[in-house]
Write an enzyme that holds these catalytic residues in place. Structure first.
Site, PDB file in Angstrom:
ATOM      1  N   ILE A  30       0.830  -1.213   0.000  1.00 53.48           N
ATOM      2  CA  ILE A  30       0.000   0.000   0.000  1.00 53.48           C
ATOM      3  C   ILE A  30       0.865   1.264   0.000  1.00 53.48           C
ATOM      4  O   ILE A  30       0.413   2.335  -0.427  1.00 53.48           O
ATOM      5  CB  ILE A  30      -0.956  -0.031   1.219  1.00 53.48           C
ATOM      6  CG1 ILE A  30      -2.198   0.800   0.984  1.00 53.48           C
ATOM      7  CG2 ILE A  30      -0.250   0.346   2.508  1.00 53.48           C
ATOM      8  CD1 ILE A  30      -3.312   0.560   1.996  1.00 53.48           C
TER       9      ILE A  30
ATOM     10  N   GLY B  41      12.452  -3.243  11.788  1.00 52.01           N
ATOM     11  CA  GLY B  41      11.420  -2.512  11.039  1.00 52.01           C
ATOM     12  C   GLY B  41      10.148  -3.286  10.783  1.00 52.01           C
ATOM     13  O   GLY B  41       9.301  -2.834  10.017  1.00 52.01           O
TER      14      GLY B  41
ATOM     15  N   HIS C 269       6.120 -11.879   6.199  1.00 50.44           N
ATOM     16  CA  HIS C 269       5.982 -11.445   4.804  1.00 50.44           C
ATOM     17  C   HIS C 269       7.354 -11.172   4.217  1.00 50.44           C
ATOM     18  O   HIS C 269       8.250 -10.678   4.901  1.00 50.44           O
ATOM     19  CB  HIS C 269       5.092 -10.205   4.691  1.00 50.44           C
ATOM     20  CG  HIS C 269       5.481  -9.092   5.611  1.00 50.44           C
ATOM     21  ND1 HIS C 269       5.138  -9.079   6.943  1.00 50.44           N
ATOM     22  CD2 HIS C 269       6.203  -7.960   5.399  1.00 50.44           C
ATOM     23  CE1 HIS C 269       5.616  -7.987   7.516  1.00 50.44           C
ATOM     24  NE2 HIS C 269       6.288  -7.286   6.602  1.00 50.44           N
TER      25      HIS C 269
ATOM     26  N   HIS D 199       9.257  -9.039   1.402  1.00 50.11           N
ATOM     27  CA  HIS D 199       9.139  -7.895   0.493  1.00 50.11           C
ATOM     28  C   HIS D 199       9.912  -8.216  -0.788  1.00 50.11           C
ATOM     29  O   HIS D 199      11.081  -8.619  -0.730  1.00 50.11           O
ATOM     30  CB  HIS D 199       9.793  -6.644   1.090  1.00 50.11           C
ATOM     31  CG  HIS D 199       9.143  -6.087   2.321  1.00 50.11           C
ATOM     32  ND1 HIS D 199       8.336  -4.971   2.300  1.00 50.11           N
ATOM     33  CD2 HIS D 199       9.215  -6.468   3.613  1.00 50.11           C
ATOM     34  CE1 HIS D 199       7.941  -4.689   3.539  1.00 50.11           C
ATOM     35  NE2 HIS D 199       8.468  -5.575   4.352  1.00 50.11           N
TER      36      HIS D 199
HETATM   37  P1  5GP Z   1       7.083  -4.451   7.601  1.00 45.66           P
HETATM   38  O1  5GP Z   1       7.373  -3.031   8.010  1.00 45.66           O
HETATM   39  O2  5GP Z   1       6.284  -5.174   8.675  1.00 45.66           O
HETATM   40  O3  5GP Z   1       8.269  -5.243   7.138  1.00 45.66           O
HETATM   41  O4  5GP Z   1       6.162  -4.346   6.313  1.00 45.66           O
HETATM   42  C1  5GP Z   1       4.784  -4.178   6.381  1.00 45.66           C
HETATM   43  C2  5GP Z   1       4.352  -3.635   5.042  1.00 45.66           C
HETATM   44  O5  5GP Z   1       2.973  -3.815   4.920  1.00 45.66           O
HETATM   45  C3  5GP Z   1       4.639  -2.144   4.852  1.00 45.66           C
HETATM   46  O6  5GP Z   1       5.478  -1.962   3.723  1.00 45.66           O
HETATM   47  C4  5GP Z   1       3.242  -1.537   4.677  1.00 45.66           C
HETATM   48  O7  5GP Z   1       3.230  -0.498   3.731  1.00 45.66           O
HETATM   49  C5  5GP Z   1       2.418  -2.736   4.221  1.00 45.66           C
HETATM   50  N1  5GP Z   1       1.011  -2.678   4.588  1.00 45.66           N
HETATM   51  C6  5GP Z   1       0.524  -2.431   5.844  1.00 45.66           C
HETATM   52  N2  5GP Z   1      -0.815  -2.492   5.824  1.00 45.66           N
HETATM   53  C7  5GP Z   1      -1.189  -2.778   4.535  1.00 45.66           C
HETATM   54  C8  5GP Z   1      -2.450  -2.953   3.897  1.00 45.66           C
HETATM   55  O8  5GP Z   1      -3.530  -2.863   4.496  1.00 45.66           O
HETATM   56  N3  5GP Z   1      -2.423  -3.237   2.562  1.00 45.66           N
HETATM   57  C9  5GP Z   1      -1.251  -3.370   1.862  1.00 45.66           C
HETATM   58  N4  5GP Z   1      -1.345  -3.645   0.558  1.00 45.66           N
HETATM   59  N5  5GP Z   1      -0.052  -3.196   2.436  1.00 45.66           N
HETATM   60  C10 5GP Z   1      -0.007  -2.902   3.761  1.00 45.66           C
END
Ligand code: 5GP
Ligand code: ZN
Length: 114
Positions: A31, A93, A100, A102
């Site tokens: 997102i 982070g 997940h 990336h």
């Molecule tokens: P983290 O910071 O946990 O490694 O990555 C989480 C990712 O999830 C972030 O890049 C954030 O933008 C994405 N994200 C969080 N909520 C949503 C959502 O509701 N929809 C989508 N498509 N991405 C999300």
């Protein structure tokens, strides 16, 4: 059931732009993209972080990597290069506690990452 945004995305209770899905994994566009290509690959199974993964998850984790590879090829970034990132816990982070991967591509990346 855990109140988890990525479980809800996998169940289509929250809308997202899905890039790939099968019975085990779902991939959708981030997102808040940090690169022209920014896709998240998740297992349907709720695993909070890599710290909670077990032997039982070995093939699932491997599958996430191969799905990322296929998406990178399909999205046209495999040749130039792409980066896979798996943030584990807050210090690295991680903000969503459903594991997940990336997939980032479409621009140059520096090393070491910030
Ligand atoms: P983290 O910071 O946990 O490694 O990555 C989480 C990712 O999830 C972030 O890049 C954030 O933008 C994405 N994200 C969080 N909520 C949503 C959502 O509701 N929809 C989508 N498509 N991405 C999300
Ligand atoms: Zn979840």
């Amino acid at each position: 059931m855990v109140d988890c945004v990525f479980c809800k995305i996998a169940a289509k209770e929250i809308q997202s732009k899905i890039a790939y899905e099968d019975e085990e994994v779902v991939a959708f566009h981030d997102i808040n993209p940090q690169a022209p290509i920014h896709v998240l690959i998740i297992p349907r199974k709720h695993i909070a972080s890599l710290n909670e993964a077990t032997e039982e998850d070995q093939s699932l984790l491997g599958k996430m990597m191969l799905v990322a590879q296929r998406l990178a090829k399909g999205l046209g970034v495999a040749e130039d290069g792409y980066r896979l990132v798996l943030n584990t816990n807050r210090g690295a982070g991680q903000s969503v506690f459903h594991i997940h991967l990336h997939l980032l591509g479409g621009r140059p990346f520096r090393w070491p990452p910030g």
